[in-house]
Structure formats: structure tokens, C-alpha cells
Design an enzyme around this catalytic site. Structure first.
Site, short mmCIF file in Angstrom:
data_model
loop_
_atom_site.label_atom_id
_atom_site.label_comp_id
_atom_site.label_asym_id
_atom_site.label_seq_id
_atom_site.Cartn_x
_atom_site.Cartn_y
_atom_site.Cartn_z
N HIS A 1 0.89 -1.08 -0.16
CA HIS A 1 0.07 0.16 -0.11
C HIS A 1 0.87 1.26 0.04
CE1 HIS A 1 -3.48 -2.58 0.79
NE2 HIS A 1 -4.13 -1.63 1.03
N1 ATP Z 1 -12.53 -9.56 1.10
C1 ATP Z 1 -13.37 -8.60 0.97
N2 ATP Z 1 -14.82 -9.22 0.59
C2 ATP Z 1 -15.87 -8.30 0.27
N3 ATP Z 1 -15.81 -7.19 0.55
C3 ATP Z 1 -14.86 -6.64 0.95
C4 ATP Z 1 -13.59 -7.38 1.39
N4 ATP Z 1 -12.81 -6.45 1.75
C5 ATP Z 1 -13.09 -5.35 1.83
N5 ATP Z 1 -14.50 -5.42 1.60
C6 ATP Z 1 -15.35 -4.29 1.42
O1 ATP Z 1 -14.47 -3.14 1.13
C7 ATP Z 1 -14.94 -1.96 1.88
C8 ATP Z 1 -13.86 -1.21 2.14
O2 ATP Z 1 -13.43 -0.53 1.10
P1 ATP Z 1 -12.19 0.54 0.88
O3 ATP Z 1 -12.29 1.31 -0.54
O4 ATP Z 1 -12.26 1.53 2.10
O5 ATP Z 1 -11.01 -0.33 0.53
P2 ATP Z 1 -9.74 -0.74 1.90
O6 ATP Z 1 -10.35 -1.74 2.75
O7 ATP Z 1 -9.26 0.54 2.28
O8 ATP Z 1 -8.80 -1.43 0.89
P3 ATP Z 1 -7.26 -1.78 1.32
O9 ATP Z 1 -7.29 -3.14 1.25
O10 ATP Z 1 -6.22 -1.17 0.02
O11 ATP Z 1 -6.87 -1.13 2.50
C9 ATP Z 1 -15.28 -2.68 3.08
O12 ATP Z 1 -16.16 -1.92 3.88
C10 ATP Z 1 -16.04 -3.83 2.81
O13 ATP Z 1 -17.48 -3.77 2.44
#
Ligand code: ATP
Ligand code: MG
Lengths: 195, 122
Positions: B10
Site C-alpha cells: 500500500h
Molecule cells: N474480502 C472482501 N470481500 C468483500 N468485501 C470486502 C472485502 N474486503 C473489503 N471489503 C469491502 O470493502 C470496503 C472497504 O473499501 P475501501 O475502499 O475502504 O478499501 P480498503 O479496505 O481501504 O482497501 P485496502 O485493502 O487497500 O486497505 C469494506 O467496507 C467492505 O465492504
């Protein structure tokens, strides 16, 4: 209940506007149980979708879904970009065979689950997509289904995604991806596609 | 057929740091990295990963990554790529270091994978 080029463009324009309006709220939801970027991530995606639809002017449903998918995949930069992007990519593939909404949404859900390997009850966007697909297949998709699914994520403990790192502390907060998926389906219903 | 290493994180500084660490022991192993989003923020980018895949002069890549979307975006790049890419659910630094040291010593992939197994954390 069928997606067409026209209602899909209306759907995504509506979604992009809501994301832009709610981006601070979505990032705020992502703060206690994540890294506080969900709204900003999706706002980048929404702007990219608008730009790509303007530039490429898709002439059929498959092309539109593909354009949307690629904008999300390349511009969001978080898990939600890969997940929503894969959902629209799978919908694009399936749209070559059918335009029926339940089938397309089911393909989208399968894409999200392929990419993130989450099942229901893990406090992710899957907890909204799954009941929406089930309701659409039964011809019972309405706003109440969407709202209930989003609210239900509040009491769940996250076992996938960033929120899983805070374990029990994730209980009591709405999942940001579930809330943004709720907006996606609310905007879908506003197009009248379910009528 | 040659093997190289791909690092996805990241944060761009993390990828550069891991590359620095492993290059010291494995100077001949091709290592390319993709860190952060396209605009330099915290996150991962399919485009950056694809560029790192193309820039790596090896024929096959062993990929190491950090959290959530790093794996998802790696898998997307894997689907878009002709070059075989193998993903390992292991600790990023220890896994990449182990693979690099073994590659430098001429060890083959199946044996490297055996040594990576205890480092699995996700
Ligand atoms: N493995 C997964 N399967 C389904 N939905 C997921 C999964 N991981 C995360 N999410 C969804 O993605 C959302 C978060 O999206 P966001 O755009 O904030 O990405 P992030 O988690 O910050 O990404 P990163 O993994 O780069 O940190 C969560 O609230 C959830 O709904
Ligand atoms: Mg986030």
C-alpha cells in the site's frame, strides 16, 4: 426486470452523484473500523466512470458495463475498486447472454466473492449484495430489502477486509462498503428497472 | 526460464525498503515493485502492478504483498498478464527475503515454496 444501456447509464450517473455527495460520510464510516478512505476511493471511481462514459460513449449494455468496470478497477485504489470492478466486469460478461437483472446481479455477486472470498455474515458489501440478489431472483427487490441488509451489518463482527484487524471492536459500526452498496441499489431502484 | 520477485504494498516506501533489503543478499535476482496508488497515496493500483510485471525481466514471478486490496489487485493483474505470477500468502518481508536468498542460490520454485510454507500468515 432487465438492464438496458439507457437505464444502466441513468443508474450509474445517479450513483456517481450520491457518492460525490456522501464521500465524507463514507470515509467517516471507514475511520473507526478501517483506514478512513472508502468515500475518497469511491469518489475517484465515480469521477473516472463519468469521464470514461463521456469519452467512450458506449453504444450497448456490455460496453457500458465494461467501461464502468475498468474505471473502477484502475482508479479506486482500494479493496472496493477491485471488488466493484470485478462485479461490473462479470456483469459485462454475463450481459452478452442475458440482460435479466437477477442474472446480472448474481454474476456481480459471484465476482465479488471470487475476488474477496467473503461469505455472508463477515460484515462486508457481500452482506448487501447477497440478500439483494436473492430478493431480485424472487421478484421481491425493494428499498426495504436494501435498507435492512445495510443496517444488519452494524451488529456483525468483521472477519474480512481492514475491519477484521480490529476484531470485536468492529461491532456496532455500519460497514462502509455495505453502505455504498446500499446507495448503488437505491439508485438502481430509482431507475424503475424493477417495475 | 528465469524467476523474479514482485513486491506489492500500500505504501511506495515499503516496497522500496523491501527491495533494498533483499537486493543486498540477492543482487542478481530481478526485483520490481508496485507501491501506493497512481497519485502517490496509500493503496494499491492494478496499473502500477501491471507496469512492475512488464518491467521485470524474469519469465515468471513470485509475488509478495501486504494487506487486503494488494492481493485482489495482484490477482487482477495476474488474470490480465501472460507472464505466470505465483502469489504467496506469507509475511511480506520474511517471505520476499526467503525467496530472494534461495533464488540467488539457484534453488528451484518447488523447493522455495516448501520453505515459504511456515511463513504463511494470511
Ligand atoms: N474480502 C472482501 N470481500 C468483500 N468485501 C470486502 C472485502 N474486503 C473489503 N471489503 C469491502 O470493502 C470496503 C472497504 O473499501 P475501501 O475502499 O475502504 O478499501 P480498503 O479496505 O481501504 O482497501 P485496502 O485493502 O487497500 O486497505 C469494506 O467496507 C467492505 O465492504
Ligand atoms: Mg478503506
Amino acid at each position: 426486470m432487465a438492464l438496458t444501456l439507457e437505464n444502466t447509464l441513468n443508474w450509474l450517473h445517479g450513483f456517481d452523484q450520491v457518492i460525490e455527495a456522501k464521500k465524507a460520510y463514507l470515509s467517516q464510516l471507514d475511520t473507526p473500523i478501517g483506514d478512513g478512505d472508502h468515500g475518497n476511493n469511491l469518489a475517484r471511481g465515480a469521477a473516472a466512470i463519468e469521464a470514461a462514459l463521456e469519452k467512450n460513449k458506449p453504444t450497448d449494455l456490455t460496453a457500458a458495463l465494461k467501461t464502468i468496470a475498468m474505471a473502477l478497477v484502475s482508479k479506486v485504489g482500494g479493496a472496493s475498486g477491485a471488488l466493484y470492478g470485478t462485479a461490473f466486469l462479470e456483469m459485462a460478461k454475463t450481459s452478452q447472454k442475458t440482460q435479466a437483472l437477477p442474472d446480472l446481479l448474481a454474476a456481480g455477486l459471484a465476482g465479488i466473492q471470487k475476488r474477496g472470498s467473503a461469505t455472508t455474515g463477515e460484515k462486508t458489501m457481500v452482506d448487501v449484495w447477497a440478500p439483494v440478489v436473492t430478493a431480485a431472483q424472487a421478484g421481491e427487490l425493494d428499498q426495504a430489502v436494501v435498507d435492512q441488509a445495510v443496517q444488519a451489518t452494524k451488529e456483525m463482527q468483521a472477519t474480512k477486509g481492514r475491519a477484521s484487524y480490529v476484531g470485536e471492536k468492529s461491532v456496532g459500526h455500519l460497514d462502509p462498503g455495505a453502505v455504498s452498496s446500499g446507495y448503488l441499489f437505491t439508485e438502481l431502484l430509482k431507475t424503475g428497472v424493477d417495475k | 526460464m528465469s524467476l523474479g520477485i514482485l513486491i506489492v504494498s500500500h505504501v511506495a516506501d515499503i516496497t522500496v525498503g523491501v527491495q533494498k533489503l533483499i537486493s543486498q543478499t540477492a543482487a542478481q535476482v530481478p526485483v520490481t515493485v508496485a507501491g501506493g496508488t497512481d497519485d502517490g497515496g496509500v493503496g494499491t493500483s492494478v496499473d502500477k502492478i501491471q507496469q512492475a510485471v512488464a518491467a521485470n525481466k524474469a519469465d515468471e514471478l513470485l509475488a509478495f504483498y501486504d494487506l487486503g486490496s494488494a492481493k485482489m489487485n495482484l490477482e487482477m493483474a495476474q488474470e490480465f498478464s501472460n507472464k505466470p505470477i505465483y502469489l504467496y500468502d506469507v509475511a511480506l518481508i520474511e517471505g520476499a527475503y526467503t525467496a530472494a536468498a534461495l533464488l540467488q542460490a539457484g534453488v528451484e520454485r518447488s523447493e522455495i515454496e516448501k520453505q515459504l510454507r511456515p511463513l504463511k500468515i494470511k
